[in-house]
Design a protein around this motif. Sequence first.
Motif, mmCIF file in Angstrom:
data_model
loop_
_atom_site.group_PDB
_atom_site.id
_atom_site.type_symbol
_atom_site.label_atom_id
_atom_site.label_comp_id
_atom_site.label_asym_id
_atom_site.label_seq_id
_atom_site.Cartn_x
_atom_site.Cartn_y
_atom_site.Cartn_z
ATOM 1 N N MET A 178 96.546 -98.932 47.758
ATOM 2 C CA MET A 178 95.208 -99.386 48.135
ATOM 3 C C MET A 178 94.889 -98.967 49.567
ATOM 4 O O MET A 178 93.745 -98.596 49.884
ATOM 5 N N GLY A 230 87.035 -106.145 46.468
ATOM 6 C CA GLY A 230 88.236 -105.337 46.569
ATOM 7 C C GLY A 230 89.498 -105.921 45.978
ATOM 8 O O GLY A 230 90.565 -105.832 46.576
ATOM 9 N N TYR A 245 87.901 -99.921 45.589
ATOM 10 C CA TYR A 245 87.999 -99.107 46.795
ATOM 11 C C TYR A 245 87.773 -97.624 46.528
ATOM 12 O O TYR A 245 87.859 -96.814 47.462
ATOM 13 N N ARG A 265 82.931 -98.124 50.016
ATOM 14 C CA ARG A 265 83.512 -97.278 51.059
ATOM 15 C C ARG A 265 82.561 -97.127 52.250
ATOM 16 O O ARG A 265 82.990 -97.120 53.405
ATOM 17 N N ILE A 273 91.603 -96.913 50.772
ATOM 18 C CA ILE A 273 90.727 -97.415 51.834
ATOM 19 C C ILE A 273 90.619 -96.386 52.955
ATOM 20 O O ILE A 273 89.523 -96.093 53.452
ATOM 21 N N TRP A 279 94.392 -105.616 54.468
ATOM 22 C CA TRP A 279 94.368 -106.077 53.080
ATOM 23 C C TRP A 279 95.740 -106.651 52.743
ATOM 24 O O TRP A 279 96.771 -105.970 52.865
ATOM 25 N N LEU A 286 89.695 -107.559 54.581
ATOM 26 C CA LEU A 286 89.188 -107.227 53.254
ATOM 27 C C LEU A 286 89.724 -108.164 52.174
ATOM 28 O O LEU A 286 90.912 -108.491 52.147
ATOM 29 N N TYR A 301 95.533 -96.984 41.897
ATOM 30 C CA TYR A 301 95.703 -96.595 43.297
ATOM 31 C C TYR A 301 97.035 -95.869 43.481
ATOM 32 O O TYR A 301 97.987 -96.418 44.044
#
Length: 259
Positions: free
Chosen positions: A33, A204, A211, A217, A37, A77, A106, A29
Amino acid sequence: MTESDTPLRVLVWGENRHERLEEHVAALYPDGMHGAIAAGITEQAQVPVEVGTTTLDDPEHGLTEEVLAATDVLTWWGHKAHREVSDEVVDRVQQHVLAGMGLVVLHSGHFSKIFKRLMGTTCSLRWRNDGERELVWTVAPDHPIAAGVPHPIVIDAQEMYGEFFDVPVPDETVFLSTFAGGEVFRSGLVYRRGRGKIFYFSPGDQEYPVYHHRDVRRVIANAVDWARPEVSQRSLPGLVRVGEQQDWSALASTPEPVR
């Protein structure tokens, strides 16, 4: 622009600690993240959206009164720094949810202060991280959050979350996950609190590129659309005294504004 064309204002909140401190997570990522997202919501949204991001280390965690007042749906998150989230900010977010703002929680956000506050339970569960396959089965195929989602969603490697999941009985269970080790988990749950709508979705973990998964998604994009406010003016439900001689046809509550 018509009302139906008015963009849904989505704010993606991310803890952003694993991505900064762990090289393998940063490799998965590179934009965080929260960035992945947000990109997924923009990619898969079936309605016009304006998507922004904010993180734990921003002033007031990026969740000022002004920011929340301009947010239709907040996604959350968090994992390793739940305790660092200010109780004052949690109070503020809770009030906005009760007044009509949507909330999408999440994965490890199940243990966040805001989710536990809104659920009123420990929100604890069983888990292990062996990178097993997860199948996410749709058990409410007519729910808007399940629109356009395959049955099942196949996630090749993921952290296992298993029952018992200590949350209140949901208004509806949309998804149920099974794992290669035999466990099951209620992985997609919807709730209402006050005037706000809440969706919890478990896939996740930071160790896996979940993600970036197209179907994950799509679920999140569907969820933010479903969680949009149903009231045009955000306010807390009010206490209404009804008199015996009152004209019931003219009765209207005067809800308390969000402070």
